[in-house]
Write an enzyme that holds these catalytic residues in place. Structure first.
Site, PDB file in Angstrom:
ATOM      1  N   SER A 142      31.121  42.550  52.930  1.00 34.79           N
ATOM      2  CA  SER A 142      30.972  42.514  51.468  1.00 34.79           C
ATOM      3  C   SER A 142      30.671  41.077  51.046  1.00 34.79           C
ATOM      4  CB  SER A 142      32.228  43.039  50.766  1.00 34.79           C
ATOM      5  OG  SER A 142      33.380  42.374  51.231  1.00 34.79           O
ATOM      6  N   GLU A 167      30.628  38.156  47.831  1.00 40.49           N
ATOM      7  CA  GLU A 167      31.175  37.777  46.523  1.00 40.49           C
ATOM      8  C   GLU A 167      30.278  36.740  45.845  1.00 40.49           C
ATOM      9  OE1 GLU A 167      35.402  36.894  46.469  1.00 40.49           O
ATOM     10  OE2 GLU A 167      35.037  35.166  45.161  1.00 40.49           O
ATOM     11  N   ASP A 186      45.149  31.946  38.417  1.00 41.33           N
ATOM     12  CA  ASP A 186      45.976  30.742  38.572  1.00 41.33           C
ATOM     13  C   ASP A 186      46.777  30.498  37.308  1.00 41.33           C
ATOM     14  OD1 ASP A 186      45.433  30.102  41.186  1.00 41.33           O
ATOM     15  OD2 ASP A 186      43.528  29.137  40.653  1.00 41.33           O
ATOM     16  N   PHE A 198      38.045  21.769  46.805  1.00 41.71           N
ATOM     17  CA  PHE A 198      38.441  23.132  46.444  1.00 41.71           C
ATOM     18  C   PHE A 198      39.614  23.596  47.323  1.00 41.71           C
ATOM     19  CE2 PHE A 198      37.455  27.826  46.659  1.00 41.71           C
ATOM     20  CZ  PHE A 198      37.935  28.088  45.384  1.00 41.71           C
ATOM     21  N   HIS A 213      34.627  39.804  54.397  1.00 41.28           N
ATOM     22  CA  HIS A 213      34.190  39.482  53.036  1.00 41.28           C
ATOM     23  C   HIS A 213      33.674  38.031  53.043  1.00 41.28           C
ATOM     24  CE1 HIS A 213      34.349  39.808  48.631  1.00 41.28           C
ATOM     25  NE2 HIS A 213      34.887  38.600  48.595  1.00 41.28           N
TER      26      HIS A 213
HETATM   27  P1  FAD Z   1      49.734  37.286  43.593  1.00 39.72           P
HETATM   28  O1  FAD Z   1      49.848  38.368  44.563  1.00 39.72           O
HETATM   29  O2  FAD Z   1      49.955  37.611  42.182  1.00 39.72           O
HETATM   30  O3  FAD Z   1      50.746  36.142  44.031  1.00 39.72           O
HETATM   31  C1  FAD Z   1      50.904  34.952  43.292  1.00 39.72           C
HETATM   32  C2  FAD Z   1      52.305  34.395  43.591  1.00 39.72           C
HETATM   33  O4  FAD Z   1      53.277  35.304  43.081  1.00 39.72           O
HETATM   34  C3  FAD Z   1      52.589  34.282  45.086  1.00 39.72           C
HETATM   35  O5  FAD Z   1      53.353  33.147  45.275  1.00 39.72           O
HETATM   36  C4  FAD Z   1      53.373  35.556  45.401  1.00 39.72           C
HETATM   37  O6  FAD Z   1      54.208  35.383  46.510  1.00 39.72           O
HETATM   38  C5  FAD Z   1      54.150  35.736  44.116  1.00 39.72           C
HETATM   39  N1  FAD Z   1      54.461  37.152  43.832  1.00 39.72           N
HETATM   40  C6  FAD Z   1      53.558  38.150  43.642  1.00 39.72           C
HETATM   41  N2  FAD Z   1      54.199  39.302  43.395  1.00 39.72           N
HETATM   42  C7  FAD Z   1      55.516  39.026  43.411  1.00 39.72           C
HETATM   43  C8  FAD Z   1      56.687  39.798  43.210  1.00 39.72           C
HETATM   44  N3  FAD Z   1      56.607  41.110  42.926  1.00 39.72           N
HETATM   45  N4  FAD Z   1      57.882  39.177  43.289  1.00 39.72           N
HETATM   46  C9  FAD Z   1      57.966  37.872  43.557  1.00 39.72           C
HETATM   47  N5  FAD Z   1      56.878  37.074  43.766  1.00 39.72           N
HETATM   48  C10 FAD Z   1      55.688  37.651  43.684  1.00 39.72           C
HETATM   49  N6  FAD Z   1      40.913  33.631  40.611  1.00 39.72           N
HETATM   50  C11 FAD Z   1      40.226  33.788  39.446  1.00 39.72           C
HETATM   51  O7  FAD Z   1      40.581  33.186  38.421  1.00 39.72           O
HETATM   52  N7  FAD Z   1      39.113  34.602  39.381  1.00 39.72           N
HETATM   53  C12 FAD Z   1      38.668  35.307  40.460  1.00 39.72           C
HETATM   54  O8  FAD Z   1      37.681  36.040  40.364  1.00 39.72           O
HETATM   55  C13 FAD Z   1      39.393  35.163  41.699  1.00 39.72           C
HETATM   56  N8  FAD Z   1      39.010  35.860  42.806  1.00 39.72           N
HETATM   57  C14 FAD Z   1      39.769  35.784  43.950  1.00 39.72           C
HETATM   58  C15 FAD Z   1      39.426  36.577  45.062  1.00 39.72           C
HETATM   59  C16 FAD Z   1      40.186  36.535  46.221  1.00 39.72           C
HETATM   60  C17 FAD Z   1      39.800  37.427  47.388  1.00 39.72           C
HETATM   61  C18 FAD Z   1      41.313  35.665  46.312  1.00 39.72           C
HETATM   62  C19 FAD Z   1      42.132  35.583  47.564  1.00 39.72           C
HETATM   63  C20 FAD Z   1      41.653  34.856  45.218  1.00 39.72           C
HETATM   64  C21 FAD Z   1      40.911  34.926  44.025  1.00 39.72           C
HETATM   65  N9  FAD Z   1      41.246  34.167  42.897  1.00 39.72           N
HETATM   66  C22 FAD Z   1      40.539  34.306  41.725  1.00 39.72           C
HETATM   67  C23 FAD Z   1      42.406  33.238  42.926  1.00 39.72           C
HETATM   68  C24 FAD Z   1      43.707  33.919  42.465  1.00 39.72           C
HETATM   69  O9  FAD Z   1      43.601  34.349  41.121  1.00 39.72           O
HETATM   70  C25 FAD Z   1      44.835  32.886  42.596  1.00 39.72           C
HETATM   71  O10 FAD Z   1      45.046  32.571  43.942  1.00 39.72           O
HETATM   72  C26 FAD Z   1      46.151  33.289  41.939  1.00 39.72           C
HETATM   73  O11 FAD Z   1      46.983  32.125  41.852  1.00 39.72           O
HETATM   74  C27 FAD Z   1      46.930  34.355  42.697  1.00 39.72           C
HETATM   75  O12 FAD Z   1      46.484  35.607  42.422  1.00 39.72           O
HETATM   76  P2  FAD Z   1      46.865  36.846  43.397  1.00 39.72           P
HETATM   77  O13 FAD Z   1      46.795  38.068  42.572  1.00 39.72           O
HETATM   78  O14 FAD Z   1      46.098  36.789  44.632  1.00 39.72           O
HETATM   79  O15 FAD Z   1      48.377  36.492  43.814  1.00 39.72           O
END
Ligand code: FAD
Length: 284
Positions: free
Chosen positions: A7, A9, A100, A210, A260
């Site tokens: 895939s 991106e 973030d 980055f 990906h």
């Molecule tokens: P999450 O799973 O939400 O985790 C974030 C933190 O919260 C971690 O420390 C985790 O351990 C903790 N956590 C999560 N759930 C729980 C819980 N239930 N209890 C306790 N702790 C918890 N950013 C953008 O702005 N736009 C994009 O389009 C974008 N695309 C991305 C694509 C990919 C494939 C990846 C890997 C990252 C992307 N990002 C993007 C970055 C991402 O938004 C950031 O890394 C963000 O800080 C974390 O989002 P997440 O949903 O991956 O993490």
């Protein structure tokens, strides 16, 4: 060796130069017949219109297109309305993310119920709103906000239990780190596929800045390989292509089912790495 599915991106273009590069790259990469392609979403909704416009144009390729969506700073009602619109527009796959943490904000964001707190809650809601295919992010070297890798893997497990169909990793350069992470997810009882996310190195300096922000490790050997190539773009391009090709071949040889690519809206390095594992570009 079974050929992994792939895939690609992209991000919505911010200026004409990036726009031109994007629409040159898309037909080349779509011609490799990827399983799907994705378009990112700017933190806090900054590319809300651009993400949809880019996806609508990309749908002409006939390849399924996924939209990234971050929930931070958006109310649950806003996210529901947005995803209803996307569903109507044929977007049936979401890369569901927290986004973030904006400067100055602390977690939890609020407690009055208008906002999602965790990505697992967001995934569950998305699945209840429409029959979306859902990808989520994961972090072989630990998410910067997590206290340790094990707690991060527990958070990933919650996202998978909530309905994620696959998890795509943050980029990494050492495949051993991915294999160790995959084993740990397995040991934690995660059965959702963990898919490596790979970054072609188009600009080593920019990539280092980055990587520092998202705390992705750059091995010393990678610094050594790029040393002295700042003024030699052709050599840097060849090296980046060789490295990605090697990484992809090794993942394919180790039974990875899906890869990906963070294409950076460019096709050259990514398409050559895919060709190395048997992809051939169909005429656009
Ligand atoms: P999450 O799973 O939400 O985790 C974030 C933190 O919260 C971690 O420390 C985790 O351990 C903790 N956590 C999560 N759930 C729980 C819980 N239930 N209890 C306790 N702790 C918890 N950013 C953008 O702005 N736009 C994009 O389009 C974008 N695309 C991305 C694509 C990919 C494939 C990846 C890997 C990252 C992307 N990002 C993007 C970055 C991402 O938004 C950031 O890394 C963000 O800080 C974390 O989002 P997440 O949903 O991956 O993490």
């Amino acid at each position: 060796m079974k050929k992994p599915t792939v895939s690609f991106e992209y991000f919505p273009p911010k200026n004409e130069t990036i726009e031109k590069a994007l629409w040159e790259a898309v037909p080349v990469l779509a011609g490799l017949d990827p399983q799907f392609m994705t378009v990112t979403y700017g933190a806090g909704g900054s590319t809300r219109d651009g993400t949809l416009a880019t996806i609508k144009k990309m749908q002409a390729t006939g390849i399924p297109i996924a939209a990234h969506l971050t929930f931070i700073n958006s109310t649950q009602q806003d996210l529901k309305a947005l995803t209803d619109e996307w569903w109507e527009n044929g977007i049936h796959h979401i890369v569901a993310l927290r986004g973030d943490m904006p400067d100055g904000l602390q977690w939890p964001l609020d407690c009055d119920g208008d906002y999602f707190q965790y990505t697992s809650d967001f995934v569950e809601a998305l699945k209840s709103w429409h029959d979306f295919e859902i990808s989520v992010g994961c972090y072989p070297e630990k998410h910067p906000d997590a206290s340790c890798l094990n707690s991060d893997i527990e958070a990933l497990k919650k996202k998978c239990t909530a309905g994620a169909d696959r998890a795509i990793t943050q980029f990494f350069f050492d495949n051993e780190c991915f294999y160790t992470f995959r084993d740990k997810c397995d040991a934690a009882g995660i059965t959702t596929p963990i898919c490596p996310g790979l970054l072609p190195i188009h600009d080593f300096g920019k990539m280092c800045s980055f990587a520092a922000k998202c705390e992705a490790q750059i091995p010393d050997w990678l610094h050594e390989k790029f040393a002295g190539l700042d003024d030699k773009p052709e050599d840097a391009l060849k090296l980046a292509t060789d490295l990605l090709t090697e990484q992809v071949r090794d993942l394919a040889a180790n039974g990875v089912d899906h890869i990906h690519f963070y294409t950076m809206n460019k096709s050259d390095i990514t398409s050559q790495a895919c060709e190395a594992i048997g992809y051939r570009c169909k005429a656009a």
